[in-house]
Scaffold this active site. Structure first.
Site, PDB file in Angstrom:
ATOM      1  N   HIS A  77     -44.836  -7.881 -19.863  1.00 57.41           N
ATOM      2  CA  HIS A  77     -44.250  -9.140 -19.421  1.00 57.41           C
ATOM      3  C   HIS A  77     -45.319 -10.229 -19.417  1.00 57.41           C
ATOM      4  CE1 HIS A  77     -41.488  -6.411 -16.751  1.00 57.41           C
ATOM      5  NE2 HIS A  77     -41.224  -6.279 -18.042  1.00 57.41           N
ATOM      6  N   TYR A 140     -50.976  -8.001  -6.398  1.00 52.75           N
ATOM      7  CA  TYR A 140     -51.312  -9.127  -7.255  1.00 52.75           C
ATOM      8  C   TYR A 140     -50.994 -10.457  -6.570  1.00 52.75           C
ATOM      9  CZ  TYR A 140     -46.446  -8.139  -8.724  1.00 52.75           C
ATOM     10  OH  TYR A 140     -45.103  -7.856  -8.753  1.00 52.75           O
TER      11      TYR A 140
END
Length: 475
Positions: A77, A140
Site C-alpha cells: 500500500h 507507526y
C-alpha cells in the site's frame, strides 16, 4: 544478549541512519537498553532523530497493528502521508516499492525490522510486512489523520517485476482477498508529488514561474480572483494536507501609493495579513512556503552589498510591510525567503518605460545616486525552482541578476543604447531633486540596493549576467 521478552534483540546500538536505494526511505538503528527485567527504547525522540537526519515530518496519529500468527502478510500500500514504522514485539520482514512518479518508480528495498530498528517511509512509497515471529506488534506514526477520502495506490504482493523474495512463500501465508487482487506494476498509476500552489500567478513573477515550474498537473496557479489569501475562510479553501509547497508571488508593489492612506491599508493587507495567513497554513500542514522579499527592507546606508543576515531598517510603508512579512514567514519551519531588487519581467516595468520614452523622443531625467542590480523574473523563477528541486537549508537567499552594480540612470542609458538611441539623452539627477519635483507622495528609497549573492552562488547556482540579460530582454 537475551532478556525477558527480549527475543534476541541486539542491545547497545548507536542511533544510526542507513540510506536505501529508494530516495527518502531511510532505516534507523535504534538504541535499546535491557536487563533481566526486560528492555526499553525511545521509539520516537524528535530532537535526536531529526538531528540524525530524519525529516521533521510532524506526526499527528499513532497506530498499532498486531498479528498473532507467523507469516501474516499485508500490503503493498502506498499511502498519502509519511510513516515512521517500528516494532514493539516480534520481528517482521518489510518490503517497500517506490510507486511515486519519477526515475525510481518500481525500485524495491527489503529488510527485517525488530525492536532495535525503524524505518521512515515517505508518502507514495508502497509498504508491506510479513510477520516472522508469533505475537508481533508494530507501531507507526503518520503525519495526517486517516480519512476515508484519502487516495491510495496499491501493488500486488506477487508482482513479477518487483520480484520480492518473501521469506515465507505467499502461497503459505495469510493474505486478505483485497491484497491478492491488487494490480501488477505495469497497471499502477504512479503517485504524483504533493501539489505546488503558486499565488499571484498573473503577475510578472507568476508568469515566469509558469515557465520555470511548467504545466504539470500537480502545479496549481491562482490569482486573487481564484484565491483571496485575506479571506477568513482560507483555512478551508483547500485540503491543505495535499500541498507540499506554496510559492507566494503576490505582493502589493505600488511603492509610492503605499504612502497614501488607502495604499497603506492595501499594502498591509496584501504584504502582511495575507502572508500571515499563508504562513499559518504552511506551519500547520508541514508545507514549504516560498516568499519573495525586497531590497526595500534596508535603508541603503551601508557601504557594501547587503547580506541575508543584515538587520532590516525599512524607510517607507512598502519596505515596512515587506519586513513584517519576512518576519512572519521566518516562523514557518520550512521556508525560503528570496530577497531581490529592481524586478523586470512581462508587463509594465522600468526597462519598458525607458524603451518607450526612447522611441517617442522623450529625454528622461533619471536618478543617478541609487545603486543596485536588475533582477529578471526568469532568474528569480529559476532560483525558486532550484531551491525546491534540490532542497537546500531553509532561510533567506539573496537573488538578483549578476554583474556590476549600477544606477537607474546608467540602466536607462543602456536601454537607450540597446534600442538604437543616443544614451546621452538620459539626464542624471539626484534623489533629492527627484523628490523635490514630485507632485504626489513619493516613498523614500534605499540609495544602496546591492545584494550580496555569495550565499546562493555557493550552492552552485549561476545567475544570469545582468547586462547580457538586458540585451536579450530588449531584443
Amino acid at each position: 544478549m537475551t532478556v525477558a521478552g527480549g527475543d534476541d534483540i541486539e542491545f547497545g546500538k548507536a542511533l544510526t541512519r542507513i540510506e536505501t536505494p529508494i530516495p527518502g526511505l531511510v532505516v534507523f538503528e535504534l538504541p535499546v537498553h535491557g536487563d533481566a527485567r526486560g528492555w526499553f527504547k525511545e521509539n520516537w525522540q524528535r530532537e535526536k532523530m531529526t538531528g540524525a537526519g530524519l525529516p521533521d515530518f510532524g506526526p499527528v496519529q499513532n497506530n498499532v497493528s498486531f498479528n498473532d500468527a507467523v507469516g501474516t502478510t499485508r500490503g503493498i500500500h502506498a499511502e498519502p502521508w509519511d510513516k515512521w514504522v517500528s516494532v514493539a514485539t516480534g520481528r517482521i520482514f518489510g518490503a517497500w516499492v517506490d510507486l511515486r512518479e519519477g526515475p525510481t518508480f518500481g525500485h524495491v528495498f527489503t529488510t527485517e525490522i525488530d525492536p532495535s530498528r525503524a524505518i521512515f517511509v515517505p508518502r507514495g512509497v508502497g509498504n508491506s510486512y510479513q510477520t516472522l515471529e508469533p505475537d508481533t506488534a508494530y507501531t507507526y506514526l503518520v503525519n495526517d489523520h486517516w480519512s476515508p477520502e484519502a487516495s491510495y495506490s496499491f501493488l500486488n504482493l506477487a508482482d513479477e517485476t518487483a520480484a520480492i523474495a518473501w521469506p515465507i512463500p505467499l502461497a503459505d501465508v495469510e493474505i486478505s482477498a483485497k491484497d491478492r487482487e491488487h494490480p501488477r506494476l505495469v497497471d499502477v498509476t504512479p503517485v504524483p508529488p504533493k501539489k505546488t500552489l503558486v499565488v499571484g500567478a498573473a503577475g510578472q513573477l507568476g508568469l515566469a514561474l509558469r515557465q520555470a515550474l511548467g504545466g504539470s498537473a500537480h502545479v496549481e496557479y491562482v490569482t486573487r480572483a481564484d484565491l483571496d489569501v485575506t479571506d477568513p475562510g482560507l483555512d478551508n479553501a483547500r485540503r491543505w494536507r495535499d500541498y507540499g509547497v506554496i510559492v507566494n508571488a503576490a505582493a502589493y508593489t505600488a511603492v509610492d501609493l503605499a504612502e497614501t492612506p488607502d495604499g497603506r491599508q492595501e499594502a498591509w493587507a496584501a504584504n502582511v495579513t495575507g502572508v500571515a495567513a499563508l504562513a499559518r497554513i504552511a506551519a500547520s500542514h508541514g508545507i514549504t512556503l516560498v516568499h519573495v522579499s525586497s531590497d526595500y527592507v534596508f535603508d541603503g546606508t551601508l557601504d557594501r552589498p547587503y547580506r541575508e543576515d543584515d538587520a532590516v531598517r525599512p524607510l517607507g510603508v512598502y519596505g515596512q510591510t515587506k519586513a513584517a512579512g519576512d518576519a512572519v514567514v521566518a516562523t514557518v519551519p520550512r521556508h525560503y525567503i528570496v530577497r531581490t531588487s529592481w524586478v523586470i519581467g512581462e508587463g509594465k516595468n522600468f526597462v519598458r518605460t525607458m524603451a518607450s520614452l526612447a522611441e517617442r523622443g522623450v529625454d528622461p531625467r533619471v536618478v543617478d545616486d541609487q545603486v543596485g542590480r536588475l533582477t529578471f523574473t526568469s532568474d528569480l523563477a529559476r532560483v525558486i525552482s532550484y531551491l525546491l528541486r534540490s532542497p537546500h537549508p531553509y532561510g533567506v537567499y539573496n537573488a538578483t541578476s549578476a554583474g556590476a552594480a549600477t544606477s537607474w540612470a546608467d540602466i536607462a542609458r543602456s536601454v537607450f543604447r540597446l534600442t538604437g538611441n543616443d544614451p546621452a539623452r538620459v539626464q542624471g539627477i539626484s534623489t533629492d531633486e527627484y523628490f523635490a519635483a514630485a507632485s504626489s507622495p513619493v516613498a523614500p528609497r534605499p540609495r544602496n540596493s546591492v545584494l550580496d549573492l555569495s550565499k546562493i552562488e555557493r550552492t552552485g547556482f549561476r545567475l544570469s549576467d545582468g547586462p547580457t540579460a538586458l540585451a536579450a530582454y530588449l531584443s
